[in-house]
Motif scaffolding. Structure first.
Motif, PDB file in Angstrom:
ATOM      1  N   UNK A  97       0.850  -1.190   0.000  1.00 37.00           N
ATOM      2  CA  UNK A  97       0.000   0.000   0.000  1.00 37.00           C
ATOM      3  C   UNK A  97       0.887   1.241   0.000  1.00 37.00           C
ATOM      4  N   UNK A  98       0.258   2.404  -0.165  1.00 34.36           N
ATOM      5  CA  UNK A  98       0.959   3.679  -0.046  1.00 34.36           C
ATOM      6  C   UNK A  98       0.529   4.356   1.240  1.00 34.36           C
ATOM      7  N   UNK A  99       1.435   5.098   1.860  1.00 37.83           N
ATOM      8  CA  UNK A  99       1.120   5.865   3.062  1.00 37.83           C
ATOM      9  C   UNK A  99       1.439   7.326   2.770  1.00 37.83           C
ATOM     10  N   UNK A 100       0.407   8.182   2.899  1.00 36.65           N
ATOM     11  CA  UNK A 100       0.488   9.582   2.495  1.00 36.65           C
ATOM     12  C   UNK A 100       0.269  10.472   3.712  1.00 36.65           C
ATOM     13  N   UNK A 101       1.046  11.553   3.797  1.00 40.00           N
ATOM     14  CA  UNK A 101       0.916  12.514   4.892  1.00 40.00           C
ATOM     15  C   UNK A 101      -0.332  13.363   4.674  1.00 40.00           C
ATOM     16  N   UNK A 102      -1.099  13.542   5.744  1.00 33.37           N
ATOM     17  CA  UNK A 102      -2.289  14.389   5.722  1.00 33.37           C
ATOM     18  C   UNK A 102      -2.012  15.584   6.627  1.00 33.37           C
ATOM     19  N   UNK A 103      -1.472  16.658   6.051  1.00 30.89           N
ATOM     20  CA  UNK A 103      -1.031  17.819   6.815  1.00 30.89           C
ATOM     21  C   UNK A 103       0.485  17.861   6.777  1.00 30.89           C
ATOM     22  N   UNK A 104       1.110  17.890   7.939  1.00 32.68           N
ATOM     23  CA  UNK A 104       2.565  17.768   8.033  1.00 32.68           C
ATOM     24  C   UNK A 104       2.870  16.658   9.030  1.00 32.68           C
ATOM     25  N   UNK A 105       4.066  16.114   8.926  1.00 33.17           N
ATOM     26  CA  UNK A 105       4.428  15.013   9.814  1.00 33.17           C
ATOM     27  C   UNK A 105       5.933  14.996  10.027  1.00 33.17           C
ATOM     28  N   UNK A 106       6.319  14.363  11.106  1.00 33.91           N
ATOM     29  CA  UNK A 106       7.726  14.105  11.371  1.00 33.91           C
ATOM     30  C   UNK A 106       7.849  12.647  11.773  1.00 33.91           C
ATOM     31  N   UNK A 107       8.833  11.975  11.189  1.00 36.32           N
ATOM     32  CA  UNK A 107       9.051  10.549  11.454  1.00 36.32           C
ATOM     33  C   UNK A 107      10.532  10.311  11.708  1.00 36.32           C
ATOM     34  N   UNK A 108      10.810   9.183  12.310  1.00 33.72           N
ATOM     35  CA  UNK A 108      12.183   8.732  12.492  1.00 33.72           C
ATOM     36  C   UNK A 108      12.358   7.502  11.618  1.00 33.72           C
ATOM     37  N   UNK A 109      13.159   7.645  10.551  1.00 33.94           N
ATOM     38  CA  UNK A 109      13.413   6.521   9.653  1.00 33.94           C
ATOM     39  C   UNK A 109      14.444   5.600  10.298  1.00 33.94           C
ATOM     40  N   UNK A 110      14.118   4.310  10.357  1.00 36.15           N
ATOM     41  CA  UNK A 110      14.995   3.309  10.960  1.00 36.15           C
ATOM     42  C   UNK A 110      15.327   2.274   9.885  1.00 36.15           C
TER      43      UNK A 110
END
Length: 125
Positions: A97-110
């Motif tokens: 699937x695809x995961x899309x940001x709704x607004x703004x987001x911050x993630x930690x890529x591991x």
């Protein structure tokens, strides 16, 4: 060792119960990276190579899947939740699937690269 990264990892359900030494190993070997994303940015797309996972630090997301009836579905993540674990469990497979940001987001890529260098009591997959 970055105190910000340690704080981020301590909030993660994926690293719950890890001590500071284990978190230091995660930072040294996996080199997690904070990423800021804008509205409508793809965290990952269907078919992308699964080679990492992400800890949600902030933001809202929508899943896009193959469905004629309801192709988009809002996903409610709690801060510290890990997503895309397929990248650690089945590295090299393709995202379904695809995961899309709704607004703004911050993630930690591991990233998955370096996971084999962790001590046996620090392994996460």
């Amino acid at each position: 060792m970055s105190d910000d990264l340690v704080s981020d990892l301590e909030r993660s359900e994926l690293f719950q119960g890890f001590d500071r030494n284990q978190l230091a190993q995660i930072i040294t070997h996996l080199q997690p990276e904070r990423i800021s994303l804008n509205d409508h940015a793809y965290l990952y797309q269907r078919g992308d190579l699964a080679d990492c996972c992400w800890e949600i630090l902030s933001g809202d997301f929508v899943v896009q899947r193959l469905s004629l009836r309801k192709p988009f579905r809002r996903v409610d993540y709690i801060i510290g939740t890990a997503t895309g674990l397929q990248g650690l469990v089945e590295p090299g497979s393709r995202r379904p699937v695809s995961l899309i940001v709704d607004g703004t987001a911050e993630v930690l890529m591991i990233p998955e690269l370096g996971i084999s260098d962790l001590d046996s009591d620090t392994r996460i997959a």
